[in-house]
Scaffold this motif. Structure first.
Motif, PDB file in Angstrom:
ATOM      1  N   ILE A  93     -45.640 156.272 -95.731  1.00 17.66           N
ATOM      2  CA  ILE A  93     -44.309 155.765 -96.105  1.00 17.66           C
ATOM      3  C   ILE A  93     -44.276 155.361 -97.581  1.00 17.66           C
ATOM      4  O   ILE A  93     -43.327 155.677 -98.315  1.00 17.66           O
ATOM      5  CB  ILE A  93     -43.923 154.575 -95.205  1.00 17.66           C
ATOM      6  N   LEU A  94     -45.312 154.659 -98.053  1.00 22.61           N
ATOM      7  CA  LEU A  94     -45.357 154.244 -99.450  1.00 22.61           C
ATOM      8  C   LEU A  94     -45.393 155.453-100.386  1.00 22.61           C
ATOM      9  O   LEU A  94     -44.776 155.442-101.455  1.00 22.61           O
ATOM     10  CB  LEU A  94     -46.577 153.343 -99.690  1.00 22.61           C
ATOM     11  N   ASP A  95     -46.085 156.505 -99.970  1.00 26.13           N
ATOM     12  CA  ASP A  95     -46.143 157.725-100.792  1.00 26.13           C
ATOM     13  C   ASP A  95     -44.762 158.377-100.894  1.00 26.13           C
ATOM     14  O   ASP A  95     -44.400 158.925-101.946  1.00 26.13           O
ATOM     15  CB  ASP A  95     -47.140 158.721-100.189  1.00 26.13           C
ATOM     16  N   ILE A 103     -43.545 159.954 -83.537  1.00 23.32           N
ATOM     17  CA  ILE A 103     -42.405 159.037 -83.454  1.00 23.32           C
ATOM     18  C   ILE A 103     -42.036 158.959 -81.976  1.00 23.32           C
ATOM     19  O   ILE A 103     -41.625 159.961 -81.374  1.00 23.32           O
ATOM     20  CB  ILE A 103     -41.219 159.536 -84.288  1.00 23.32           C
ATOM     21  N   PRO A 104     -42.172 157.800 -81.356  1.00 23.16           N
ATOM     22  CA  PRO A 104     -42.065 157.712 -79.894  1.00 23.16           C
ATOM     23  C   PRO A 104     -40.628 157.734 -79.395  1.00 23.16           C
ATOM     24  O   PRO A 104     -39.672 157.619 -80.156  1.00 23.16           O
ATOM     25  CB  PRO A 104     -42.709 156.358 -79.595  1.00 23.16           C
ATOM     26  N   PHE A 105     -40.500 157.900 -78.110  1.00 23.85           N
ATOM     27  CA  PHE A 105     -39.220 157.803 -77.419  1.00 23.85           C
ATOM     28  C   PHE A 105     -39.449 156.940 -76.182  1.00 23.85           C
ATOM     29  O   PHE A 105     -40.586 156.770 -75.734  1.00 23.85           O
ATOM     30  CB  PHE A 105     -38.705 159.191 -77.036  1.00 23.85           C
ATOM     31  N   PRO A 106     -38.404 156.363 -75.629  1.00 20.53           N
ATOM     32  CA  PRO A 106     -38.586 155.467 -74.475  1.00 20.53           C
ATOM     33  C   PRO A 106     -39.288 156.167 -73.307  1.00 20.53           C
ATOM     34  O   PRO A 106     -38.960 157.301 -72.957  1.00 20.53           O
ATOM     35  CB  PRO A 106     -37.152 155.077 -74.092  1.00 20.53           C
ATOM     36  N   GLN A 107     -40.269 155.491 -72.745  1.00 19.63           N
ATOM     37  CA  GLN A 107     -41.033 156.040 -71.629  1.00 19.63           C
ATOM     38  C   GLN A 107     -41.231 154.967 -70.558  1.00 19.63           C
ATOM     39  O   GLN A 107     -41.201 153.774 -70.850  1.00 19.63           O
ATOM     40  CB  GLN A 107     -42.415 156.522 -72.104  1.00 19.63           C
ATOM     41  N   ILE A 119     -39.406 160.437 -94.497  1.00 24.16           N
ATOM     42  CA  ILE A 119     -40.443 159.824 -93.665  1.00 24.16           C
ATOM     43  C   ILE A 119     -40.666 160.661 -92.410  1.00 24.16           C
ATOM     44  O   ILE A 119     -41.808 160.900 -91.985  1.00 24.16           O
ATOM     45  CB  ILE A 119     -40.052 158.377 -93.300  1.00 24.16           C
ATOM     46  N   ASN A 120     -39.581 161.131 -91.803  1.00 23.66           N
ATOM     47  CA  ASN A 120     -39.710 161.974 -90.613  1.00 23.66           C
ATOM     48  C   ASN A 120     -40.487 163.251 -90.927  1.00 23.66           C
ATOM     49  O   ASN A 120     -41.381 163.655 -90.169  1.00 23.66           O
ATOM     50  CB  ASN A 120     -38.320 162.315 -90.082  1.00 23.66           C
ATOM     51  N   ASP A 121     -40.168 163.884 -92.057  1.00 23.84           N
ATOM     52  CA  ASP A 121     -40.886 165.114 -92.439  1.00 23.84           C
ATOM     53  C   ASP A 121     -42.355 164.831 -92.698  1.00 23.84           C
ATOM     54  O   ASP A 121     -43.244 165.614 -92.294  1.00 23.84           O
ATOM     55  CB  ASP A 121     -40.248 165.719 -93.695  1.00 23.84           C
ATOM     56  N   ALA A 122     -42.639 163.711 -93.388  1.00 22.19           N
ATOM     57  CA  ALA A 122     -44.031 163.364 -93.705  1.00 22.19           C
ATOM     58  C   ALA A 122     -44.818 163.042 -92.440  1.00 22.19           C
ATOM     59  O   ALA A 122     -46.000 163.406 -92.316  1.00 22.19           O
ATOM     60  CB  ALA A 122     -44.058 162.179 -94.673  1.00 22.19           C
ATOM     61  N   PHE A 123     -44.193 162.377 -91.474  1.00 26.73           N
ATOM     62  CA  PHE A 123     -44.878 162.075 -90.210  1.00 26.73           C
ATOM     63  C   PHE A 123     -45.209 163.366 -89.461  1.00 26.73           C
ATOM     64  O   PHE A 123     -46.298 163.501 -88.882  1.00 26.73           O
ATOM     65  CB  PHE A 123     -43.995 161.179 -89.345  1.00 26.73           C
ATOM     66  N   PRO A 181     -27.988 156.140-100.644  1.00 24.65           N
ATOM     67  CA  PRO A 181     -28.636 157.460-100.766  1.00 24.65           C
ATOM     68  C   PRO A 181     -30.146 157.382-100.577  1.00 24.65           C
ATOM     69  O   PRO A 181     -30.752 158.260 -99.945  1.00 24.65           O
ATOM     70  CB  PRO A 181     -28.266 157.895-102.192  1.00 24.65           C
ATOM     71  N   LEU A 182     -30.769 156.333-101.110  1.00 20.01           N
ATOM     72  CA  LEU A 182     -32.206 156.158-100.937  1.00 20.01           C
ATOM     73  C   LEU A 182     -32.553 155.934 -99.468  1.00 20.01           C
ATOM     74  O   LEU A 182     -33.555 156.476 -98.963  1.00 20.01           O
ATOM     75  CB  LEU A 182     -32.690 154.973-101.788  1.00 20.01           C
ATOM     76  N   TYR A 183     -31.733 155.160 -98.784  1.00 20.29           N
ATOM     77  CA  TYR A 183     -31.968 154.882 -97.362  1.00 20.29           C
ATOM     78  C   TYR A 183     -31.931 156.174 -96.545  1.00 20.29           C
ATOM     79  O   TYR A 183     -32.853 156.467 -95.774  1.00 20.29           O
ATOM     80  CB  TYR A 183     -30.911 153.895 -96.865  1.00 20.29           C
ATOM     81  N   TRP A 184     -30.845 156.933 -96.710  1.00 23.22           N
ATOM     82  CA  TRP A 184     -30.694 158.152 -95.904  1.00 23.22           C
ATOM     83  C   TRP A 184     -31.762 159.201 -96.236  1.00 23.22           C
ATOM     84  O   TRP A 184     -32.370 159.787 -95.338  1.00 23.22           O
ATOM     85  CB  TRP A 184     -29.298 158.738 -96.129  1.00 23.22           C
ATOM     86  N   ASP A 185     -31.979 159.426 -97.526  1.00 23.48           N
ATOM     87  CA  ASP A 185     -32.998 160.415 -97.917  1.00 23.48           C
ATOM     88  C   ASP A 185     -34.385 159.947 -97.524  1.00 23.48           C
ATOM     89  O   ASP A 185     -35.243 160.761 -97.140  1.00 23.48           O
ATOM     90  CB  ASP A 185     -32.944 160.656 -99.433  1.00 23.48           C
ATOM     91  N   GLY A 186     -34.606 158.633 -97.600  1.00 22.87           N
ATOM     92  CA  GLY A 186     -35.920 158.092 -97.248  1.00 22.87           C
ATOM     93  C   GLY A 186     -36.238 158.280 -95.777  1.00 22.87           C
ATOM     94  O   GLY A 186     -37.365 158.645 -95.415  1.00 22.87           O
ATOM     95  N   MET A 187     -35.268 158.045 -94.898  1.00 21.28           N
ATOM     96  CA  MET A 187     -35.501 158.232 -93.468  1.00 21.28           C
ATOM     97  C   MET A 187     -35.865 159.682 -93.154  1.00 21.28           C
ATOM     98  O   MET A 187     -36.786 159.960 -92.371  1.00 21.28           O
ATOM     99  CB  MET A 187     -34.243 157.825 -92.685  1.00 21.28           C
ATOM    100  N   GLU A 188     -35.154 160.608 -93.776  1.00 20.73           N
ATOM    101  CA  GLU A 188     -35.448 162.026 -93.535  1.00 20.73           C
ATOM    102  C   GLU A 188     -36.823 162.409 -94.082  1.00 20.73           C
ATOM    103  O   GLU A 188     -37.585 163.143 -93.432  1.00 20.73           O
ATOM    104  CB  GLU A 188     -34.363 162.887 -94.187  1.00 20.73           C
TER     105      GLU A 188
END
Length: 276
Positions: free
Chosen positions: A200-202, A263-267, A252-256, A243-250
């Motif tokens: 995330i920091l990267d 990234i979990p889902f309810p189980q 982070i998802n790509d980097a993960f 813009p930083l928030y929205w681009d950052g979330m995307e």
């Protein structure tokens, strides 16, 4: 009934005496009005120029110019009436009674008027600021003396009475140069938290909009039902926060995904008991 020469003579004398008394007052009043009107216009124009040099708030400037114009015109009207012969005390009493009657009839509007004065003078927000007020979030488009006009982000116009605005909380998103973007990212139980934090920091280290001081931080803040929740705090210029928030979330998802961070889902885990 026939008018005698003596009666006609007395009427003529009284008319001449009255003319000598009234005509000069009328002439003085006309001169007073013409000269006073010229002076009022000059004063209003001069005051407007001073305000434009001192402050670029058009709403406040128009309001103050209007107030000064009304005061000067009322003063001029009183001066003309006094010149004609109207007693000043009587005139003020009439104005006071009229003002009281108008005030009682327009209590709500006067509350909005007072709120508009406070907003224009103390400037908790200005045109083009993004504010949260009365349950609405939007951009301030116009500040009138009675109402403030906002446009929401889905392009709805909201008109709020200034009395309500002046007496309730207002959140102004534009007063500070920098703001913080708060993100919450969930990762699966068993994830290497240090590795996820560094990823995330990267992501934000590569984004020029993220400020280096204060530096971005990532903390584990919650053990959720299905995830370990990481709180991400990133500072940016106010205009860059969303813009930083929205681009950052995307990002982070790509980097993960590239680093096999789940990234979990309810189980739900269901245990079936065998009955013998």
């Amino acid at each position: 009934m026939e008018i005698t020469p003596e009666t006609l003579s007395k009427i003529t004398e009284q008319g001449i005496e009255l003319a000598y008394t009234i005509v000069p007052k009328i002439i003085y009043a006309i001169i007073f009005y013409v000269v006073g009107r010229f002076i009022v216009n000059k004063l209003v124009k001069g005051f407007k120029r001073v305000l434009e040099k001192r402050d670029d708030n058009p709403s406040l400037n128009n309001f103050l110019v209007g107030v000064v114009k009304v005061i000067l015109n009322v003063t001029l009207f009183i001066g003309v009436a006094t010149t004609i012969g109207v007693e000043f005390a009587s005139f003020v009493a009439i104005l006071g009674a009229a003002g009281l009657a108008i005030g009682l009839a327009l209590q709500g509007s006067l509350s909005n008027f007072a709120g508009g004065v406070l907003i224009l003078l103390f400037k908790p927000f200005k045109v083009n600021d993004v504010i949260v007020a009365q349950g609405h979030t939007g951009v301030v488009r116009k500040i009138d003396i009675l109402y403030t006009h906002m446009t929401t982000f889905d392009n709805k116009e909201i008109i709020i009475p200034n009395g309500s605005l002046a007496n309730n909380d207002i959140v102004n998103m534009n007063t500070q140069e920098n703001r913080r973007a708060d993100l919450t990212v969930g990762v699966a139980y068993g994830t290497d938290i240090k590795k996820a934090r560094q990823i995330i920091l990267d992501v934000f280290d590569k984004d020029e909009r993220a400020l280096k001081d204060p530096a971005p931080v990532v903390y584990l803040t919650n053990f959720g039902d299905s995830s370990l929740d990481l709180s991400v705090r990133v500072w940016a210029k106010t205009a860059d926060v969303w813009p930083l928030y929205w681009d950052g979330m995307e990002a982070i998802n790509d980097a993960f995904e590239k680093n096999d961070i789940e990234i979990p889902f309810p189980q739900r885990v269901v245990h079936k008991a065998e009955i013998s």
